[in-house]
Scaffold this active site. Structure first.
Site, mmCIF file in Angstrom:
data_model
loop_
_atom_site.group_PDB
_atom_site.id
_atom_site.type_symbol
_atom_site.label_atom_id
_atom_site.label_comp_id
_atom_site.label_asym_id
_atom_site.label_seq_id
_atom_site.Cartn_x
_atom_site.Cartn_y
_atom_site.Cartn_z
ATOM 1 N N GLY A 7 3.465 2.059 10.971
ATOM 2 C CA GLY A 7 3.229 1.204 12.138
ATOM 3 C C GLY A 7 3.014 -0.249 11.747
ATOM 4 O O GLY A 7 3.643 -1.155 12.291
ATOM 5 N N GLU A 40 -9.551 4.321 6.504
ATOM 6 C CA GLU A 40 -8.687 4.743 7.615
ATOM 7 C C GLU A 40 -9.448 5.513 8.698
ATOM 8 O O GLU A 40 -9.270 5.252 9.883
ATOM 9 C CB GLU A 40 -7.488 5.535 7.103
ATOM 10 C CG GLU A 40 -6.534 4.721 6.219
ATOM 11 C CD GLU A 40 -6.023 3.436 6.866
ATOM 12 O OE1 GLU A 40 -6.176 3.259 8.083
ATOM 13 O OE2 GLU A 40 -5.480 2.584 6.128
ATOM 14 N N GLU A 66 -5.270 -2.970 12.716
ATOM 15 C CA GLU A 66 -5.008 -3.786 11.517
ATOM 16 C C GLU A 66 -6.009 -4.933 11.427
ATOM 17 O O GLU A 66 -6.483 -5.267 10.344
ATOM 18 C CB GLU A 66 -3.570 -4.323 11.511
ATOM 19 C CG GLU A 66 -2.470 -3.271 11.655
ATOM 20 C CD GLU A 66 -2.597 -2.092 10.711
ATOM 21 O OE1 GLU A 66 -3.159 -2.238 9.624
ATOM 22 O OE2 GLU A 66 -2.140 -0.985 11.096
ATOM 23 N N GLU A 113 -2.268 -4.019 6.961
ATOM 24 C CA GLU A 113 -3.365 -4.973 7.120
ATOM 25 C C GLU A 113 -3.490 -6.003 6.010
ATOM 26 O O GLU A 113 -4.605 -6.461 5.729
ATOM 27 C CB GLU A 113 -4.677 -4.181 7.219
ATOM 28 C CG GLU A 113 -5.142 -3.489 5.918
ATOM 29 C CD GLU A 113 -4.747 -2.038 5.773
ATOM 30 O OE1 GLU A 113 -3.760 -1.624 6.403
ATOM 31 O OE2 GLU A 113 -5.425 -1.310 5.019
ATOM 32 N N GLU A 147 0.848 -1.189 0.000
ATOM 33 C CA GLU A 147 0.000 0.000 0.000
ATOM 34 C C GLU A 147 0.887 1.243 0.000
ATOM 35 O O GLU A 147 1.838 1.276 0.776
ATOM 36 C CB GLU A 147 -0.906 0.029 1.234
ATOM 37 C CG GLU A 147 -1.918 1.170 1.141
ATOM 38 C CD GLU A 147 -2.882 1.208 2.328
ATOM 39 O OE1 GLU A 147 -2.824 0.317 3.198
ATOM 40 O OE2 GLU A 147 -3.697 2.135 2.365
HETATM 41 N N1 B3K Z 1 -2.923 0.933 5.699
HETATM 42 C C1 B3K Z 1 -1.603 1.060 6.231
HETATM 43 C C2 B3K Z 1 -0.901 2.306 5.806
HETATM 44 C C3 B3K Z 1 -0.147 2.177 4.548
HETATM 45 C C4 B3K Z 1 0.678 3.415 4.282
HETATM 46 C C5 B3K Z 1 1.367 3.358 3.008
HETATM 47 N N2 B3K Z 1 2.216 4.503 2.738
HETATM 48 C C6 B3K Z 1 -1.589 0.975 7.713
HETATM 49 C C7 B3K Z 1 -2.849 1.314 8.368
HETATM 50 O O1 B3K Z 1 -3.350 2.405 8.323
HETATM 51 O O2 B3K Z 1 -3.415 0.426 8.954
HETATM 52 ZN ZN ZN Z 2 -5.287 1.754 8.812
#
Ligand code: B3K
Ligand code: ZN
Length: 881
Positions: free
Chosen positions: A268, A327, A305, A271, A128
């Site tokens: 962090g 998000e 996640e 998922e 992602e």
């Molecule tokens: N969905 C990922 C974040 C990805 C970031 C990419 N640059 C983590 C999260 O928000 O759960």
């Molecule tokens: Zn997320």
């Protein structure tokens, strides 16, 4: 810069893809020099679109060497396809066809940590948002959803564990001794949820029985040395699975759920379907190496996640402008999970405080954008506090408008309608409307308008008619590209206090909190049967992400801080009182006038310290002065050194005036219980260590206390708190003790990556004279590593975000240090470079000499050759605004 003219992508230009991919088969032959990736894609013309001829298939792809392309089994020669730095275009002759592509990549040279890369010898992925295109040529966009089957081939001695999404369905050995395993994911998914891991890993295993009685295998993988640090994450995972069943009726869908910890990670965690990959600092913990903060962060991120499996994976985003769909909603879900597992009021205070400090600053800066942006150059730059944290507040407002049960009806409808689809925020809001028969037309402006609305409240009491009126005006400042804002629908929760401090009933049912639906530029609300002039308690529970202006006197704030029945607003009144006092002190400090602390702040703190009934977690929050960052956010023009001086002065005065109270509470909270990360124990440690930090201001007299806690602490929370107090204690005799403690800490934990991050951070945050030179010297220390984002964040990020006095020193060397790292990382890891830039983007809010020096560093960065899109977009916007 790589692209002469980096392209801006607009939401208004969204179009469905010309082709869909139904099945994706991948094979990875992992090598030390070259990794060979083979893909076999089943494509189908998108019949929703009208086509005159069959359009060419344009696949996304970068940073790889194309070796072979077949369409329906026939080789496509170089003259027949068109290859650019970012795409591969193939001729199409059938409505359905198979494309097979072979490419070569070098994960061991990939320092961007996007795509397939190596961390401590382990292969891992981060796809992602657009990392999959660094692995193979693909329709790398979230609305293209396919079933994936993945084979991994590697040397079993180095990579005995080989993982991907779904279930492992076959394995074997090749003649050359390499082993292979095939994974199949039965759920359709976009490429950004693909994951692969291969390495020499240990795991802990557990089981979870779902609400319908299915048994799920749970595994957490890590390097062998960390296997004793996985239990808390496993407990958190099981709690998350149960919570999502209880609160949202969502059951897990595969037979196995895996988490892998890696040391090199840009964020962090991620998922990926059935195979979450985590930054090791967000998963690994044991009592003697991890603080309470780390324990709570792990619980929240494991939850976040896991919750994405429904809000993100089963229902995903149509395009990246919709990022807040998954998000914002998932942050709201994880915040509620944390509130249910721990202290609800404290979680709310922490989240609101963070939003108001950091997201409000983003809203007020050159990169301000709505939670659903209209355009971007680099999507990685839009994983922002606005999309995440403000996005969650917008979902929370919907929750408050439709109520808990209505929200559940809405989320059930949303998941039922859109399971297996890639949708927009519009579909989310629509489901909430349809399930509840509410009208959220005006509310939708929260998705399209940027900026923090300000509500200005005035009031009038009519004694003769026993009526009280509140007039609310709303205004939202202009943001780049949006000058005129239309009024928002703002749910403002309020209460009224009588002169004794009791809540007044606001209706016949006896409700003492009422939500005012503020929808117009100006609106008046009348309350009847109000016997005496009340004092309003505004925006209870922080019911909307807005700023409130009401002319409270300091005495009124003191009154609310001890009487408001709303826990959040009690804390908030104390904060406002402190802000008011600190702003006055900062103004005086700037003019070199002498400082005296308003006694009311001491009174407010004394009342908290002496109130043994108060939840210690809330007490600790009430005894924390607003941060320098929050004070900066409040200021018209920021003078960071004056803010620092004012806050240090207040801290010192509070420490001295209440020295006996700090000591009494500190001593009352001593305990020799074994460490447990329970809400109650965390609360007590947090109050105890707050007291210790004030005691550490008291010169020589309390040094023995700090030293003793450092030496005898049996958990990292207490040890780290003592270390931090020692490092920041202003008294001269503290210096050698701090030095010894830092050396001892390093000696004891140098092999532990997570603890070393803490060790760097505590030094990066030190605001005492001389600390900057020490920070510079840490760049050469073996505990630091420019290729590891956690180390960059611990040393350079902490310095720039949390050490205002050194970052903003008048010579400008703090800014130069940050800019030097942005320039170095622009090549090594553009995502981290662009994030690191944030403090400099705020240059316009600062007084001189800061403003000119910050701008000069931005100009220097802008002039670098080969700027990544990530850095280019942020620098350009900052200089233009
Ligand atoms: N969905 C990922 C974040 C990805 C970031 C990419 N640059 C983590 C999260 O928000 O759960
Ligand atoms: Zn997320």
């Amino acid at each position: 810069m790589k692209d002469a003219q980096p392209k801006t992508i607009y939401l208004k230009d969204y179009q469905e893809p010309d082709y869909w991919i139904d099945n994706t088969e991948l094979s990875f032959d992992l090598g030390e020099e070259i990794t060979v990736v083979q893909s076999k894609l089943s494509l189908r013309l998108n019949e929703n679109k009208t086509h005159n001829n069959l359009p060419p298939l344009v696949l996304d792809g970068t940073d790889q060497v194309l070796k072979q392309v077949l369409v329906d089994g026939k080789t496509i020669e170089p003259g027949q396809y068109k290859l650019t730095d970012e795409t591969l275009a193939l001729p199409v002759t059938q409505k359905t066809f198979i494309v097979e592509v072979t490419t070569e990549i070098k994960p061991q040279e990939n320092t961007s940590l996007e795509g397939l890369y190596k961390s401590n010898g382990m292969f891992c992925t981060q796809c992602e948002a657009e990392g999959f295109r660094k692995i193979t040529y693909y329709l790398d966009r979230p609305d293209v959803m396919a079933k994936f089957k993945t084979t991994i081939i590697a040397d079993p001695k180095q990579y005995p564990v080989m993982l991907s999404n779904g279930n492992d369905i076959a394995k074997g050995e090749r003649e050359d001794g390499k082993q292979w395993v095939t994974w199949e994911d039965p759920f359709k998914k976009p490429s950004y949820l693909f994951a692969l891991v291969a390495g020499d890993l240990s795991n802990i295993t557990d089981k979870y029985t779902t609400c319908s009685g299915r048994e799920i295998t749970l595994k957490i993988f890590t390097e062998h040395k960390n296997i004793d640090k996985c239990d808390h994450a496993m407990t958190s995972l099981k709690k998350s699975m149960k919570w999502d069943e209880d609160v949202y009726g969502r059951e897990y869908d595969l037979d196995i759920f895996m988490i892998v910890a890696v040391d090199h990670f840009n964020m962090g965690a991620m998922e990926n379907k059935g195979l979450n990959i985590f930054n090791s600092s967000c998963v690994l913990a044991k009592p003697d190496t991890a603080t309470d903060n780390a324990y709570q962060r792990i619980e929240a991120i494991v939850g976040h996640e896991y919750f994405h499996n429904w809000s993100g994976n089963r229902v995903t985003c149509r395009d990246w402008f919709q990022l807040s769909l998954k998000e914002g909603f998932t942050v709201f879900r994880d915040a509620e999970f944390s509130a249910d597992m721990n202290s609800r009021p404290v979680k709310r205070i922490e989240d609101a405080n963070f939003l108001r400090t950091a997201q409000f600053a983003e809203d007020a800066g050159p990169t301000a954008h709505p939670i659903r942006p209209d355009s971007y150059i680099e999507i990685s730059n839009f994983y922002t506090l606005t999309v995440y944290e403000k996005g969650a507040e917008v979902v929370r407002m919907i929750h408050n408008i439709v109520g808990k049960e209505g929200f559940r009806k809405g989320s059930d409808l949303y998941f039922e309608r859109h399971d297996g689809q890639a949708v927009t925020t519009e579909e989310f809001v629509k489901a909430m409307e349809d399930a509840n028969q509410v009208d959220l037309i005006q509310f939708r402006r929260w998705y399209s308008q940027a900026g923090t609305p300000v509500i200005t409240v005035t009031d009038q009491y009519d004694n003769n008619n026993q009526q009280y009126q509140l007039t609310v005006k709303q205004h939202c400042p202009a943001t780049p590209g949006q000058t005129d804002k239309k009024p928002f629908h703002i749910p403002v929760a309020i209460g009224l206090l009588d002169p004794e401090g009791h809540d007044i009933a606001l209706n016949n049912a006896g409700d003492t909190t009422q939500v005012l639906d503020v929808t117009e530029q100006q609106q008046t609300f009348t309350f009847k049967n109000i016997a005496q002039q009340p004092l309003p308690s505004l925006l209870r529970g922080f019911s909307a992400p807005v700023k409130v202006k009401y002319p409270y006197s300091r005495d009124q704030l003191l009154f609310l801080a001890s009487h408001d029945s709303d826990g959040f607003n009690r804390w908030e009144a104390g904060q406002q009182l402190a802000v008011d006092i600190l702003e006055e002190l900062a103004e005086k400090a700037r003019k070199n006038q002498s400082l005296t602390l308003d006694d009311r702040l001491i009174q407010a703190y004394r009342a908290v310290l002496q109130d043994e009934q108060l939840d210690p977690a809330v007490a600790a929050k009430m005894l924390a002065l607003p941060s320098e960052g929050y004070l900066a956010e409040q200021a018209e023009t920021i003078y960071p050194l004056a803010i620092h001086q004012a806050r240090e002065f207040a801290k010192q005065q509070l420490a001295e005036a209440l020295s006996e109270d700090w000591l009494a509470v500190y001593q009352r909270l001593q305990s020799d219980k074994a460490y447990q990360p329970t809400a109650a124990d965390i609360a007590e440690r947090s109050l105890k260590n707050t007291c210790l930090s004030y005691l550490s201001q008291l010169g020589e007299q309390q040094l023995a206390l700090l030293e003793k806690q450092y030496q005898t602490a049996t958990n990292m929370t207490d040890k780290y708190a003592a270390l931090s107090c020692l490092v920041n204690a202003p008294a001269e005799p503290a210096k050698p003790i701090a030095k010894t403690a830092l050396a001892d800490f390093y000696q004891r934990w140098q092999e532990d990556v997570q603890v070393m991050e803490q060790w760097l951070a505590v030094q990066a945050n030190c605001s005492l004279p001389g600390a900057f030179e020490h920070i510079l010297s840490l760049q050469e220390h073996e505990a630091f590593d420019i290729t590891n984002p956690n180390k960059i964040r611990s040393l350079i990020g902490q310095f720039a975000m949390n050490n205002a006095v050194h970052f903003h020193q008048e010579t400008g060397v703090g800014y130069k240090l940050l800019a030097d790292y942005v320039i170095k990382l622009n090549i090594v890891n553009p995502q981290i470079a662009s994030r690191l830039l944030t403090p400099l983007t705020r240059w316009k809010r600062y007084g001189e000499p800061h403003q000119a020096q910050m701008k000069a560093e931005l100009v220097r960065i802008r002039k670098q050759p080969e700027l990544s899109k990530d850095v280019y977009e942020i620098v350009e916007k900052s200089l233009k605004a």
